[in-house]
Design a protein around this motif. Structure first.
Motif, short mmCIF file in Angstrom:
data_model
loop_
_atom_site.label_atom_id
_atom_site.label_comp_id
_atom_site.label_asym_id
_atom_site.label_seq_id
_atom_site.Cartn_x
_atom_site.Cartn_y
_atom_site.Cartn_z
N ILE A 196 0.87 -1.17 0.00
CA ILE A 196 0.00 0.00 0.00
C ILE A 196 0.91 1.22 0.00
O ILE A 196 1.65 1.45 0.95
N ARG A 197 0.88 1.98 -1.09
CA ARG A 197 1.74 3.16 -1.21
C ARG A 197 1.15 4.37 -0.51
O ARG A 197 1.85 5.12 0.15
N LYS A 198 -0.15 4.62 -0.74
CA LYS A 198 -0.82 5.75 -0.09
C LYS A 198 -2.32 5.62 -0.27
O LYS A 198 -2.79 4.81 -1.06
N TYR A 199 -3.05 6.45 0.44
CA TYR A 199 -4.50 6.50 0.33
C TYR A 199 -4.87 7.83 -0.31
O TYR A 199 -4.33 8.86 0.05
N VAL A 200 -5.80 7.79 -1.27
CA VAL A 200 -6.18 9.01 -1.98
C VAL A 200 -7.70 9.04 -2.18
O VAL A 200 -8.37 8.03 -2.08
N ALA A 201 -8.18 10.22 -2.50
CA ALA A 201 -9.58 10.39 -2.90
C ALA A 201 -9.61 10.51 -4.42
O ALA A 201 -8.81 11.24 -5.00
N LEU A 202 -10.50 9.79 -5.06
CA LEU A 202 -10.66 9.89 -6.50
C LEU A 202 -11.70 10.97 -6.79
O LEU A 202 -12.84 10.87 -6.33
N LEU A 203 -11.31 11.98 -7.52
CA LEU A 203 -12.15 13.14 -7.76
C LEU A 203 -12.83 13.06 -9.12
O LEU A 203 -12.34 12.39 -10.03
N ASP A 204 -13.93 13.76 -9.27
CA ASP A 204 -14.66 13.81 -10.53
C ASP A 204 -14.16 15.01 -11.34
O ASP A 204 -14.35 16.16 -10.94
N LYS A 205 -13.52 14.74 -12.48
CA LYS A 205 -12.92 15.80 -13.29
C LYS A 205 -13.96 16.78 -13.83
O LYS A 205 -13.66 17.96 -14.00
N LYS A 206 -15.17 16.32 -14.08
CA LYS A 206 -16.22 17.22 -14.58
C LYS A 206 -16.61 18.23 -13.51
O LYS A 206 -16.77 19.41 -13.79
N HIS A 207 -16.75 17.77 -12.27
CA HIS A 207 -17.06 18.68 -11.17
C HIS A 207 -15.93 19.69 -10.94
O HIS A 207 -16.18 20.79 -10.48
N LEU A 208 -14.72 19.29 -11.27
CA LEU A 208 -13.56 20.17 -11.08
C LEU A 208 -13.36 21.14 -12.25
O LEU A 208 -12.48 21.99 -12.21
N GLY A 209 -14.17 20.98 -13.29
CA GLY A 209 -14.08 21.88 -14.43
C GLY A 209 -12.98 21.55 -15.41
O GLY A 209 -12.52 22.40 -16.16
N ILE A 210 -12.54 20.28 -15.42
CA ILE A 210 -11.52 19.84 -16.38
C ILE A 210 -12.02 18.57 -17.10
O ILE A 210 -11.39 17.51 -17.01
N PRO A 211 -13.11 18.68 -17.86
CA PRO A 211 -13.75 17.50 -18.43
C PRO A 211 -13.07 16.92 -19.67
O PRO A 211 -13.38 15.81 -20.09
N ILE A 212 -12.16 17.67 -20.27
CA ILE A 212 -11.53 17.21 -21.52
C ILE A 212 -10.28 16.39 -21.20
O ILE A 212 -9.38 16.86 -20.49
N THR A 213 -10.24 15.17 -21.73
CA THR A 213 -9.06 14.33 -21.59
C THR A 213 -8.42 14.18 -22.96
O THR A 213 -9.08 13.78 -23.92
N ALA A 214 -7.15 14.53 -23.01
CA ALA A 214 -6.38 14.37 -24.25
C ALA A 214 -5.31 13.31 -24.01
O ALA A 214 -4.72 13.24 -22.94
N ILE A 215 -5.10 12.51 -25.03
CA ILE A 215 -4.00 11.56 -25.03
C ILE A 215 -2.99 12.12 -26.01
O ILE A 215 -3.32 12.38 -27.18
N LEU A 264 -13.60 10.87 -26.48
CA LEU A 264 -15.00 11.20 -26.73
C LEU A 264 -15.89 10.68 -25.60
O LEU A 264 -16.84 11.34 -25.20
N LYS A 265 -15.56 9.48 -25.12
CA LYS A 265 -16.35 8.86 -24.06
C LYS A 265 -15.45 7.93 -23.28
O LYS A 265 -14.70 7.14 -23.87
N GLU A 266 -15.51 8.02 -21.97
CA GLU A 266 -14.75 7.12 -21.11
C GLU A 266 -15.57 5.85 -20.92
O GLU A 266 -16.63 5.89 -20.30
N ILE A 267 -15.10 4.76 -21.45
CA ILE A 267 -15.83 3.49 -21.40
C ILE A 267 -15.60 2.81 -20.05
O ILE A 267 -16.53 2.35 -19.41
N THR A 268 -14.37 2.75 -19.63
CA THR A 268 -14.04 2.17 -18.34
C THR A 268 -12.79 2.85 -17.80
O THR A 268 -11.90 3.23 -18.56
N SER A 269 -12.76 3.02 -16.51
CA SER A 269 -11.60 3.61 -15.85
C SER A 269 -11.56 3.08 -14.43
O SER A 269 -12.57 3.11 -13.73
#
Length: 153
Positions: free
Chosen positions: A50-69, A142-147
Motif C-alpha cells: 500500500i503506497r498511499k491512500y487518496v480520494a478519486l475526484l470527478d474531473k467534470k465537477h472540477l471543471g476539467i472535463p476534456i481528456t487528451a491523449i 470522446l467517451k470514457e468506457i471504463t476507468s
C-alpha cells in the motif's frame, strides 16, 4: 518481494474498492477480529504493498472535463535527453499520467483540461517549449468506457 497470503490479498481487494472502510468493517467481512487486521494493514503499508491512500475526484465537477491523449516522440534518445524530458514533464500539472513507451512513440501522456482552447494554450505555451520534442500527436477522448484504479490479482 515477500509473498503475502490470501487474507492479505482479500484486505488489499477491500481497500482498493473503498479505502475508507474501517478496520472493524474489514475484519467483519473477513470473519476476523480488528486487531490482527489492523496489524496486517500496517505490515502491508510497511512492505510497500500500500503506497498511499487518496480520494478519486470527478474531473467534470472540477471543471476539467476534456481528456487528451498525447503521443510524444523525441528527436534524440540518449539518457540525458530522456532525463531532461522526464523532469520537465513532471512540472506540468495538467499531465495526469506519463509513460515512457517502447514502440513507435516515446511517451504517452494523459492530460486533463477545461476545454479545447485550454489544451491548445497548454500545448502552445508549455508542452511545445520542452526541448527535443520531434513529433507530438494529440487524441481526444470522446467517451470514457471504463476507468479504474484497481489491480486484479
Amino acid at each position: 518481494m515477500e509473498k503475502i497470503d490470501d487474507v492479505d490479498l482479500k484486505i488489499l481487494r477491500i481497500l482498493q474498492e473503498d479505502s475508507k472502510k474501517t478496520t472493524r468493517e474489514i475484519a467483519n467481512s473477513l470473519n476476523l477480529t480488528p486487531s490482527p487486521v489492523y496489524e496486517r494493514i500496517r505490515q502491508l503499508e510497511k512492505k510497500g504493498y500500500i503506497r498511499k491512500y487518496v480520494a478519486l475526484l470527478d474531473k467534470k465537477h472540477l471543471g476539467i472535463p476534456i481528456t487528451a491523449i498525447c503521443m510524444v516522440s523525441l528527436r534524440y534518445h540518449d539518457e540525458g535527453f530522456i532525463d531532461k524530458f522526464d523532469s520537465q514533464i513532471k512540472k506540468l500539472k495538467e499531465i495526469q499520467e506519463c509513460y515512457h513507451m517502447a514502440g513507435k512513440v516515446d511517451f504517452f501522456l494523459k492530460i486533463n483540461v477545461a476545454s479545447l482552447d485550454h489544451y491548445h494554450e497548454f500545448v502552445r505555451a508549455k508542452l511545445s517549449k520542452i526541448h527535443n520534442i520531434g513529433v507530438l500527436e494529440s487524441y481526444f477522448v470522446l467517451k470514457e468506457i471504463t476507468s479504474t484504479t484497481q489491480y486484479y490479482f
